[in-house]
Design a protein around this motif. Structure first.
Motif, PDB file in Angstrom:
ATOM      1  N   ILE A 264       4.438  43.782   2.900  1.00 51.43           N
ATOM      2  CA  ILE A 264       4.365  42.337   2.675  1.00 51.43           C
ATOM      3  C   ILE A 264       4.513  42.015   1.197  1.00 51.43           C
ATOM      4  CG2 ILE A 264       2.822  40.338   2.780  1.00 51.43           C
ATOM      5  CD1 ILE A 264       1.795  41.384   5.449  1.00 51.43           C
ATOM      6  N   HIS A 265       3.910  42.818   0.364  1.00 55.99           N
ATOM      7  CA  HIS A 265       3.996  42.592  -1.085  1.00 55.99           C
ATOM      8  C   HIS A 265       5.451  42.588  -1.555  1.00 55.99           C
ATOM      9  CE1 HIS A 265       3.115  42.878  -5.375  1.00 55.99           C
ATOM     10  NE2 HIS A 265       3.926  43.926  -5.428  1.00 55.99           N
ATOM     11  N   HIS A 266       6.248  43.493  -1.005  1.00 59.04           N
ATOM     12  CA  HIS A 266       7.629  43.628  -1.475  1.00 59.04           C
ATOM     13  C   HIS A 266       8.612  42.706  -0.754  1.00 59.04           C
ATOM     14  CE1 HIS A 266       7.218  46.969  -4.298  1.00 59.04           C
ATOM     15  NE2 HIS A 266       6.314  47.469  -3.484  1.00 59.04           N
ATOM     16  N   ALA A 267       8.264  42.229   0.440  1.00 62.42           N
ATOM     17  CA  ALA A 267       9.219  41.430   1.205  1.00 62.42           C
ATOM     18  C   ALA A 267       8.868  39.946   1.280  1.00 62.42           C
ATOM     19  CB  ALA A 267       9.337  41.988   2.627  1.00 62.42           C
ATOM     20  N   ASP A 268       7.664  39.584   0.888  1.00 58.16           N
ATOM     21  CA  ASP A 268       7.199  38.199   1.014  1.00 58.16           C
ATOM     22  C   ASP A 268       7.753  37.340  -0.125  1.00 58.16           C
ATOM     23  OD1 ASP A 268       5.837  35.906   1.686  1.00 58.16           O
ATOM     24  OD2 ASP A 268       3.909  36.594   0.894  1.00 58.16           O
ATOM     25  N   SER A 269       8.951  36.826   0.046  1.00 56.19           N
ATOM     26  CA  SER A 269       9.625  36.095  -1.035  1.00 56.19           C
ATOM     27  C   SER A 269       8.972  34.756  -1.334  1.00 56.19           C
ATOM     28  CB  SER A 269      11.110  35.886  -0.695  1.00 56.19           C
ATOM     29  OG  SER A 269      11.256  35.184   0.525  1.00 56.19           O
ATOM     30  N   ASN A 270       8.373  34.101  -0.338  1.00 56.27           N
ATOM     31  CA  ASN A 270       7.747  32.800  -0.605  1.00 56.27           C
ATOM     32  C   ASN A 270       6.239  32.903  -0.864  1.00 56.27           C
ATOM     33  OD1 ASN A 270       6.678  33.274   1.915  1.00 56.27           O
ATOM     34  ND2 ASN A 270       7.593  31.468   2.899  1.00 56.27           N
ATOM     35  N   LYS A 271       5.736  34.127  -0.882  1.00 55.34           N
ATOM     36  CA  LYS A 271       4.347  34.416  -1.256  1.00 55.34           C
ATOM     37  C   LYS A 271       3.322  33.653  -0.420  1.00 55.34           C
ATOM     38  CE  LYS A 271       6.036  37.093  -4.367  1.00 55.34           C
ATOM     39  NZ  LYS A 271       6.065  38.545  -4.081  1.00 55.34           N
ATOM     40  N   ASP A 272       3.555  33.611   0.894  1.00 53.12           N
ATOM     41  CA  ASP A 272       2.578  32.973   1.776  1.00 53.12           C
ATOM     42  C   ASP A 272       1.737  34.011   2.518  1.00 53.12           C
ATOM     43  OD1 ASP A 272       4.445  33.988   3.528  1.00 53.12           O
ATOM     44  OD2 ASP A 272       4.571  32.174   4.766  1.00 53.12           O
ATOM     45  N   ASN A 273       1.826  35.269   2.085  1.00 44.55           N
ATOM     46  CA  ASN A 273       1.040  36.372   2.646  1.00 44.55           C
ATOM     47  C   ASN A 273       1.375  36.675   4.110  1.00 44.55           C
ATOM     48  OD1 ASN A 273      -0.476  36.805   0.231  1.00 44.55           O
ATOM     49  ND2 ASN A 273      -1.723  35.012   0.754  1.00 44.55           N
ATOM     50  N   ALA A 274       2.588  36.326   4.506  1.00 47.25           N
ATOM     51  CA  ALA A 274       3.093  36.661   5.831  1.00 47.25           C
ATOM     52  C   ALA A 274       4.607  36.810   5.712  1.00 47.25           C
ATOM     53  CB  ALA A 274       2.718  35.595   6.856  1.00 47.25           C
ATOM     54  N   LEU A 275       5.215  37.380   6.743  1.00 48.75           N
ATOM     55  CA  LEU A 275       6.654  37.611   6.692  1.00 48.75           C
ATOM     56  C   LEU A 275       7.357  36.885   7.835  1.00 48.75           C
ATOM     57  CD1 LEU A 275       6.802  41.457   5.942  1.00 48.75           C
ATOM     58  CD2 LEU A 275       6.950  39.556   4.321  1.00 48.75           C
ATOM     59  N   SER A 276       8.390  36.140   7.481  1.00 50.56           N
ATOM     60  CA  SER A 276       9.261  35.573   8.496  1.00 50.56           C
ATOM     61  C   SER A 276      10.285  36.626   8.885  1.00 50.56           C
ATOM     62  CB  SER A 276       9.974  34.332   7.951  1.00 50.56           C
ATOM     63  OG  SER A 276      10.856  34.704   6.895  1.00 50.56           O
ATOM     64  N   LYS A 277      10.969  36.408  10.006  1.00 58.85           N
ATOM     65  CA  LYS A 277      12.008  37.340  10.400  1.00 58.85           C
ATOM     66  C   LYS A 277      13.086  37.415   9.321  1.00 58.85           C
ATOM     67  CE  LYS A 277      13.486  37.697  14.660  1.00 58.85           C
ATOM     68  NZ  LYS A 277      14.204  37.481  15.962  1.00 58.85           N
ATOM     69  N   GLU A 278      13.397  36.275   8.724  1.00 58.87           N
ATOM     70  CA  GLU A 278      14.421  36.246   7.689  1.00 58.87           C
ATOM     71  C   GLU A 278      14.024  37.108   6.500  1.00 58.87           C
ATOM     72  OE1 GLU A 278      16.906  33.011   4.922  1.00 58.87           O
ATOM     73  OE2 GLU A 278      15.219  32.361   6.165  1.00 58.87           O
ATOM     74  N   GLU A 279      12.767  37.032   6.092  1.00 59.15           N
ATOM     75  CA  GLU A 279      12.309  37.847   4.967  1.00 59.15           C
ATOM     76  C   GLU A 279      12.391  39.334   5.292  1.00 59.15           C
ATOM     77  OE1 GLU A 279       9.021  35.084   2.631  1.00 59.15           O
ATOM     78  OE2 GLU A 279       8.465  35.995   4.547  1.00 59.15           O
ATOM     79  N   ILE A 280      12.050  39.687   6.523  1.00 56.78           N
ATOM     80  CA  ILE A 280      12.106  41.093   6.919  1.00 56.78           C
ATOM     81  C   ILE A 280      13.545  41.586   6.944  1.00 56.78           C
ATOM     82  CG2 ILE A 280      11.698  42.705   8.823  1.00 56.78           C
ATOM     83  CD1 ILE A 280       9.170  41.112   9.480  1.00 56.78           C
ATOM     84  N   LEU A 281      14.438  40.783   7.505  1.00 55.46           N
ATOM     85  CA  LEU A 281      15.837  41.192   7.571  1.00 55.46           C
ATOM     86  C   LEU A 281      16.461  41.276   6.190  1.00 55.46           C
ATOM     87  CD1 LEU A 281      17.118  39.256  10.724  1.00 55.46           C
ATOM     88  CD2 LEU A 281      16.260  41.598  10.548  1.00 55.46           C
ATOM     89  N   ASP A 282      16.062  40.365   5.315  1.00 48.52           N
ATOM     90  CA  ASP A 282      16.578  40.406   3.942  1.00 48.52           C
ATOM     91  C   ASP A 282      16.148  41.686   3.232  1.00 48.52           C
ATOM     92  OD1 ASP A 282      17.889  37.997   4.168  1.00 48.52           O
ATOM     93  OD2 ASP A 282      16.317  36.814   3.195  1.00 48.52           O
TER      94      ASP A 282
END
Length: 305
Positions: A264-282
């Protein structure tokens, strides 16, 4: 070959439990992260090349289907709890499958495996007197003694036989409270160059890959010495069993949660402490190289997709 495969399994799991390098490749090249290191570590040498030829489009398609499974409540946000649960599921599935893979090749009777049968199947001989130069297992005596120690720790009812569940703890001692101490002893044996049963600062500094260039850097070695001082709770200049245990297998450490937090630290681009599918795929390269996908192998199971 079965013996070699078993040794690989044991070596990898022991290394994972204490964060050691699992690959002959350097983790960094000229200060930059080496992507091939992750592929080799998480996929194995045989599978690394195949995965590298998987297209980005296909990787993302399969990863997207997995995200839907991780997102249990369907709110399109993968939380740290959901990701932790998924990593724990993948981890326990791997342990069970790995145990089954080895178990079916061993000669057990009525669902129980004897030590003599285990030795014959994996080492080719049964001989308890491995210290004798005349023993066919003399050149393997250190390994035999180490595995005997694991065997005795895994044998819950002390009947000298291992059930399939007990064998799981033998192969994966990191999974049992009663077998974790074996990992501490094994690691201490590997670092203990003067055979005093404890680890001094020089032995502590050697706990890196043999080709790690940092070992030639005085500043890095100074940092390692400071780490050693922190771990040496009683300040007697050596790490004893309890201090080694706190280093290798800390009681308050949850590896699944730690990995989820890392992702989550490395993939959470909007820093909301969760991951969207888009963030994971990116950030699919990060996930392919993590425990969340069983080191990338989940992506290769065509029957699930």
């Amino acid at each position: 070959m079965r013996f070699l495969r078993l040794l690989v399994v044991l070596a990898v799991m022991v290394a994972c439990s204490r964060g050691l390098s699992l690959s002959d490749l350097p983790h960094e090249i000229d200060g930059k992260h080496n992507e091939h290191y992750d592929h080799e570590v998480f996929l194995g040498k045989d599978n690394a090349e195949e995965f590298e030829h998987l297209t980005e489009e296909e990787s993302k398609r399969r990863l997207g289907l997995i995200v839907d499974k991780i997102d249990k409540d369907g709110d399109e946000r993968v939380t740290e709890v959901e990701l932790t649960d998924w990593i724990w599921y993948v981890r326990t599935s791997f342990v069970a499958n790995d145990t089954n893979r080895i178990w079916v090749h061993l000669d057990h009777e009525d669902g129980k495996l004897s030590w003599p049968n285990y030795l014959r199947k994996t080492f080719g001989h049964y001989d308890e007197n491995v210290e004798s130069p005349h023993s066919p297992l003399y050149n393997l005596r250190s390994r035999v003694k180490e595995e005997r120690r694991r065997w005795e720790a895994a044998d819950l009812n002390k009947d000298s036989l291992l059930t399939k569940t007990e064998f799981m703890y033998f192969v994966h001692p990191e999974e049992g409270k009663h077998t974790k101490d074996v990992l501490v002893l094994e690691y201490t044996d590997r670092l203990d160059q003067n055979n005093d049963g404890k680890i001094d600062v020089d032995e502590y500094i050697t706990d890196v890959h043999v080709n790690d260039k940092r070992t030639q850097d005085d500043q890095w070695k100074d940092l390692r010495r400071k780490e050693f001082t922190t771990r040496d709770k009683n300040s007697n200049g050596v790490l004893d069993f309890e201090e080694m245990k706190e280093w290798i297998s800390p009681g308050n450490y949850n590896p699944s949660q730690a990995e989820a937090h890392h992702l989550i630290h490395h993939a959470d681009s909007n820093k909301d402490n969760a991951l969207s599918k888009e963030e994971i795929l990116d950030s699919y390269n990060i996930f392919v190289g993590s425990q969340a996908l069983d080191y990338g192998t989940v992506l290769k199971k065509h029957d699930e997709f």
